[in-house]
Design a protein around this motif. Sequence first.
Motif, PDB file in Angstrom:
ATOM      1  N   ALA A 244       0.818  -1.210   0.000  1.00 23.44           N
ATOM      2  CA  ALA A 244       0.000   0.000   0.000  1.00 23.44           C
ATOM      3  C   ALA A 244       0.853   1.261   0.000  1.00 23.44           C
ATOM      4  O   ALA A 244       0.401   2.329  -0.425  1.00 23.44           O
ATOM      5  CB  ALA A 244      -0.935   0.006   1.209  1.00 23.44           C
ATOM      6  N   SER A 245       2.093   1.153   0.473  1.00 22.33           N
ATOM      7  CA  SER A 245       2.979   2.309   0.589  1.00 22.33           C
ATOM      8  C   SER A 245       3.991   2.397  -0.546  1.00 22.33           C
ATOM      9  O   SER A 245       4.760   3.365  -0.602  1.00 22.33           O
ATOM     10  CB  SER A 245       3.743   2.252   1.921  1.00 22.33           C
ATOM     11  OG  SER A 245       2.881   2.030   3.005  1.00 22.33           O
ATOM     12  N   GLU A 246       4.014   1.413  -1.431  1.00 18.89           N
ATOM     13  CA  GLU A 246       5.111   1.324  -2.395  1.00 18.89           C
ATOM     14  C   GLU A 246       5.202   2.537  -3.318  1.00 18.89           C
ATOM     15  O   GLU A 246       6.299   3.005  -3.633  1.00 18.89           O
ATOM     16  CB  GLU A 246       4.974   0.044  -3.228  1.00 18.89           C
ATOM     17  CG  GLU A 246       5.409  -1.200  -2.464  1.00 18.89           C
ATOM     18  CD  GLU A 246       5.328  -2.449  -3.300  1.00 18.89           C
ATOM     19  OE1 GLU A 246       4.758  -2.381  -4.428  1.00 18.89           O
ATOM     20  OE2 GLU A 246       5.839  -3.495  -2.843  1.00 18.89           O
ATOM     21  N   ARG A 247       4.067   3.065  -3.753  1.00 13.67           N
ATOM     22  CA  ARG A 247       4.122   4.204  -4.673  1.00 13.67           C
ATOM     23  C   ARG A 247       4.811   5.401  -4.019  1.00 13.67           C
ATOM     24  O   ARG A 247       5.659   6.047  -4.632  1.00 13.67           O
ATOM     25  CB  ARG A 247       2.712   4.576  -5.133  1.00 13.67           C
ATOM     26  CG  ARG A 247       2.689   5.718  -6.135  1.00 13.67           C
ATOM     27  CD  ARG A 247       1.329   5.886  -6.776  1.00 13.67           C
ATOM     28  NE  ARG A 247       1.335   6.951  -7.757  1.00 13.67           N
ATOM     29  CZ  ARG A 247       0.313   7.229  -8.568  1.00 13.67           C
ATOM     30  NH1 ARG A 247      -0.788   6.489  -8.511  1.00 13.67           N
ATOM     31  NH2 ARG A 247       0.389   8.220  -9.429  1.00 13.67           N
ATOM     32  N   LEU A 248       4.458   5.683  -2.782  1.00 15.65           N
ATOM     33  CA  LEU A 248       5.100   6.795  -2.077  1.00 15.65           C
ATOM     34  C   LEU A 248       6.563   6.502  -1.806  1.00 15.65           C
ATOM     35  O   LEU A 248       7.430   7.356  -2.031  1.00 15.65           O
ATOM     36  CB  LEU A 248       4.365   7.085  -0.768  1.00 15.65           C
ATOM     37  CG  LEU A 248       5.027   8.117   0.157  1.00 15.65           C
ATOM     38  CD1 LEU A 248       5.214   9.444  -0.546  1.00 15.65           C
ATOM     39  CD2 LEU A 248       4.217   8.291   1.432  1.00 15.65           C
ATOM     40  N   LEU A 249       6.873   5.315  -1.307  1.00 12.98           N
ATOM     41  CA  LEU A 249       8.253   4.987  -0.975  1.00 12.98           C
ATOM     42  C   LEU A 249       9.137   5.027  -2.219  1.00 12.98           C
ATOM     43  O   LEU A 249      10.277   5.528  -2.164  1.00 12.98           O
ATOM     44  CB  LEU A 249       8.317   3.617  -0.306  1.00 12.98           C
ATOM     45  CG  LEU A 249       7.600   3.503   1.046  1.00 12.98           C
ATOM     46  CD1 LEU A 249       7.665   2.071   1.565  1.00 12.98           C
ATOM     47  CD2 LEU A 249       8.199   4.467   2.062  1.00 12.98           C
ATOM     48  N   ASN A 250       8.638   4.540  -3.345  1.00 10.62           N
ATOM     49  CA  ASN A 250       9.418   4.589  -4.583  1.00 10.62           C
ATOM     50  C   ASN A 250       9.631   6.026  -5.050  1.00 10.62           C
ATOM     51  O   ASN A 250      10.713   6.380  -5.534  1.00 10.62           O
ATOM     52  CB  ASN A 250       8.730   3.773  -5.680  1.00 10.62           C
ATOM     53  CG  ASN A 250       8.784   2.283  -5.422  1.00 10.62           C
ATOM     54  OD1 ASN A 250       9.650   1.808  -4.688  1.00 10.62           O
ATOM     55  ND2 ASN A 250       7.865   1.538  -6.008  1.00 10.62           N
ATOM     56  N   ALA A 251       8.610   6.863  -4.913  1.00 10.73           N
ATOM     57  CA  ALA A 251       8.745   8.273  -5.290  1.00 10.73           C
ATOM     58  C   ALA A 251       9.781   8.977  -4.417  1.00 10.73           C
ATOM     59  O   ALA A 251      10.557   9.811  -4.902  1.00 10.73           O
ATOM     60  CB  ALA A 251       7.394   8.977  -5.185  1.00 10.73           C
ATOM     61  N   LEU A 252       9.807   8.632  -3.143  1.00 15.10           N
ATOM     62  CA  LEU A 252      10.808   9.227  -2.248  1.00 15.10           C
ATOM     63  C   LEU A 252      12.213   8.792  -2.629  1.00 15.10           C
ATOM     64  O   LEU A 252      13.137   9.614  -2.656  1.00 15.10           O
ATOM     65  CB  LEU A 252      10.506   8.825  -0.802  1.00 15.10           C
ATOM     66  CG  LEU A 252       9.240   9.417  -0.176  1.00 15.10           C
ATOM     67  CD1 LEU A 252       9.015   8.845   1.213  1.00 15.10           C
ATOM     68  CD2 LEU A 252       9.326  10.930  -0.117  1.00 15.10           C
ATOM     69  N   LEU A 253      12.387   7.518  -2.917  1.00 11.17           N
ATOM     70  CA  LEU A 253      13.707   7.025  -3.297  1.00 11.17           C
ATOM     71  C   LEU A 253      14.196   7.699  -4.573  1.00 11.17           C
ATOM     72  O   LEU A 253      15.384   8.028  -4.709  1.00 11.17           O
ATOM     73  CB  LEU A 253      13.672   5.510  -3.477  1.00 11.17           C
ATOM     74  CG  LEU A 253      13.526   4.683  -2.196  1.00 11.17           C
ATOM     75  CD1 LEU A 253      13.284   3.221  -2.519  1.00 11.17           C
ATOM     76  CD2 LEU A 253      14.765   4.847  -1.305  1.00 11.17           C
TER      77      LEU A 253
END
Length: 411
Positions: A244-253
């Motif tokens: 559920a958090s992958e889109r945000l975490l990938n954008a941050l990376l």
Amino acid sequence: MSVALLDINDCNLRLWHDGSAQDSPGYALLEGDSYRFGREARGSARLRPRDINNRYWLQLGTAPLQPALGPARHTADLVHAHLQQLHVQAGAPAELLLACPGSMQREQLSLLLGIAQQCPFRVVGLVDRAVLLGSAQRADYHLEMQLHQSLLTELVRSGDQVAQARSIALPGCGMLQVQERLVEIAADAFIRQTRFDPRRHARTEQALYDALPAALAALAERPEYNFEVEGYRARLTRAELKPASERLLNALLENLGNTAQLLADPLLALLPGMAETFPDARILDSDAAWRTSLAQADQLVVKDGPLSFVSALPDLAATETADAGIIPAAPTAKARIAPTHLLSGATARPLGAGPVTLAGQATLLKNGEGWVLQGEAAVNGESSGSGRQLQAGDIVEIQDREFRLIEVADD
């Protein structure tokens, strides 16, 4: 500083006055010809979706409201009504300092000041909330999650100043999008394990959304959690919710790289996968904006003359105390005493490291300063929402039960 602080984030607007906070999420619910705002409106989001608007802070403007929602002509009318209600709930302070997200455009800031002129308070300061928070912590970026997007703000330090370099909107990475994915994962688990689909009825779907805060707080401390809706239970693990958090975490990376120091609002600490992906991120305390505004009052409050949007402040993090994450309290502020036990009836339970379930969906979650309330309850006789920092002597009431936080001395 007698001036109150309004910290504007549509996930949860927070108005600090005389050391206590009033919370109100950015939801408007049409009731006849008037509106209800905040937690009550949010609790009806799945029950009455056609009577809800949660975009009015993001889309603040004077364009005709689409779709229409009662007598409001545009989103500015909803913001005006929300400000008035929150102002009354917080004890009607005479003067307000506004901490605004960097995603607000110049035209929106001007409109906000115009709206405030029609309210029964005076605005005496306007500051970028990322700069305010970043001025007390050493960090390269500040991250906040809003309802419909997340906002990453780059901070630059030069000499004894910290300033905003740029703000990067991360669309599709807001709290509502993450919630949708969490609910989808949880509902699938209910179907697999019990053949019960909580999304089939608005009432049970709303109950599943309402259960998320306590579940995420618990999963921050342990690997699995039993969701319960209408008597049905489904077990979910922290790893199962991480997608559920992958889109945000990938954008941050993509935007941060591997070496940047990240400063994040408290809500981000509950995000599945956040701690593993950014183990060195600094998570702010729930009252960090208030305490920093006390320390920066001389730079923020304008009693006479025109207001300007403050996007640079003295670097408080240059001092050893601020670097440790502690902002000196004002001389008149009451010192916090962290509780050691929870008293219910005649029984006192020691507070350990993990979350403590009270009643309903209310939970106590440990942070750097002690214990924070997650969920809705009455604290010391006043309604309070998630994020309230508690101290010894506080009384939490929920579902006709009373819990007192106490300190037990060694001697």
